[in-house]
Design a protein around this motif. Structure first.
Motif, PDB file in Angstrom:
ATOM      1  N   UNK A  56       0.835  -1.199   0.000  1.00  0.00           N
ATOM      2  CA  UNK A  56       0.000   0.000   0.000  1.00  0.00           C
ATOM      3  C   UNK A  56       0.866   1.242   0.000  1.00  0.00           C
ATOM      4  N   UNK A  57       0.251   2.370   0.307  1.00  0.00           N
ATOM      5  CA  UNK A  57       1.009   3.621   0.378  1.00  0.00           C
ATOM      6  C   UNK A  57       0.318   4.545   1.368  1.00  0.00           C
ATOM      7  N   UNK A  58       1.105   5.399   1.997  1.00  0.00           N
ATOM      8  CA  UNK A  58       0.588   6.361   2.969  1.00  0.00           C
ATOM      9  C   UNK A  58       1.261   7.699   2.735  1.00  0.00           C
ATOM     10  N   UNK A  59       0.657   8.750   3.282  1.00  0.00           N
ATOM     11  CA  UNK A  59       1.251  10.085   3.182  1.00  0.00           C
ATOM     12  C   UNK A  59       2.603  10.108   3.887  1.00  0.00           C
ATOM     13  N   UNK A  60       3.550  10.831   3.302  1.00  0.00           N
ATOM     14  CA  UNK A  60       4.891  10.907   3.884  1.00  0.00           C
ATOM     15  C   UNK A  60       4.849  11.463   5.314  1.00  0.00           C
ATOM     16  N   UNK A  61       3.858  12.304   5.618  1.00  0.00           N
ATOM     17  CA  UNK A  61       3.751  12.887   6.955  1.00  0.00           C
ATOM     18  C   UNK A  61       3.154  11.932   7.974  1.00  0.00           C
ATOM     19  N   UNK A 155       2.837  14.173  -6.972  1.00  0.00           N
ATOM     20  CA  UNK A 155       2.093  13.438  -5.956  1.00  0.00           C
ATOM     21  C   UNK A 155       2.917  12.296  -5.361  1.00  0.00           C
ATOM     22  N   UNK A 156       3.721  11.639  -6.194  1.00  0.00           N
ATOM     23  CA  UNK A 156       4.533  10.528  -5.718  1.00  0.00           C
ATOM     24  C   UNK A 156       5.532  10.978  -4.645  1.00  0.00           C
ATOM     25  N   UNK A 157       5.954  12.229  -4.715  1.00  0.00           N
ATOM     26  CA  UNK A 157       6.891  12.741  -3.717  1.00  0.00           C
ATOM     27  C   UNK A 157       6.254  12.867  -2.335  1.00  0.00           C
ATOM     28  N   UNK A 158       4.928  12.882  -2.298  1.00  0.00           N
ATOM     29  CA  UNK A 158       4.225  13.092  -1.028  1.00  0.00           C
ATOM     30  C   UNK A 158       3.820  11.795  -0.340  1.00  0.00           C
ATOM     31  N   UNK A 159       4.125  10.652  -0.962  1.00  0.00           N
ATOM     32  CA  UNK A 159       3.722   9.374  -0.365  1.00  0.00           C
ATOM     33  C   UNK A 159       4.917   8.431  -0.259  1.00  0.00           C
ATOM     34  N   UNK A 160       4.749   7.437   0.589  1.00  0.00           N
ATOM     35  CA  UNK A 160       5.758   6.396   0.790  1.00  0.00           C
ATOM     36  C   UNK A 160       5.068   5.047   0.680  1.00  0.00           C
TER      37      UNK A 160
END
Length: 212
Positions: A56-61, A155-160
């Protein structure tokens, strides 16, 4: 979770089907002084003879992205069909009156270890896979390539990305197994008469779990 033997779901094919059909999961993890939970869609994939993997993926914050979370054990809960069960549907109600309402439900608990993936290529492939899977039923499926490349890159920069290697799977299918056949059939009929998708899914689950 409390899981009496007659409600325990041990069929791995059934557990995997729930994770694929109901991908919005609750990911529970321990923090330094408390517990926290995230609600996010997770993609299940099978790898050889292992219990499988969730991605999955989540917000970097998101606190889940803290480096001290890497390798930590997490619990992921998938919720399948669920429905209120009225005692009015039990055939034994007319004879004894000794019936009460209950709630039927299906859940899968996946225990595993967390891995963070901070890689744009992995994320792009992951998001493309997710959208292809969930857009498949639409007349004009949206694709990742439909959006401007620069917009997606931003947008990809904001998620991990996250991956969870499943170590243990447990399932619970509370589907009227503790009721006599006549009550099971009454519940199936009662649920079938409701104009609710979840009720119909639970009716089918009762039939499957009780081999009706």
């Amino acid at each position: 979770m409390y899981n009496p033997k007659h409600f325990s779901e041990t069929d791995h094919d059934a557990l995997q089907a729930i994770m694929r059909s109901y991908p919005l999961a609750t990911l529970v993890f321990a923090t330094a002084d408390s517990m926290d939970a995230n609600h996010l869609p997770l993609h299940f994939s099978q790898h050889g003879d292992t219990p499988g993997r969730l991605s999955g993926h989540v917000a970097r914050a998101n606190p889940l992205c803290a480096q001290n979370m890497v390798g930590k054990e997490v619990l992921v809960i998938f919720h399948g069909p669920q429905a209120y069960i009225s005692p009015a549907w039990y055939a034994t109600k007319a004879r004894t009156g000794m019936v009460v309402p209950t709630w039927n439900y299906v859940v899968v608990h996946a225990h595993g270890t967390l891995k963070l993936i901070d890689d744009a290529g992995w994320l792009r492939a992951h998001l493309a896979r997710l959208t292809t899977e969930h857009e498949a039923g639409f007349a004009s499926p949206w694709q990742l390539a439909d959006a401007p490349t620069a917009f997606i890159d931003q947008l990809l920069q904001a998620v991990v990305g996250i991956e969870i290697e499943i170590k243990r799977l447990t399932g619970k299918c509370k589907a009227s197994q503790n009721q006599p056949l006549e009550n099971q059939l009454g519940v199936i009929q009662g649920l079938a008469e409701l104009d609710q998708q979840q009720a119909h899914a639970m009716a089918a689950t009762i039939a499957r779990c009780n081999q009706l």
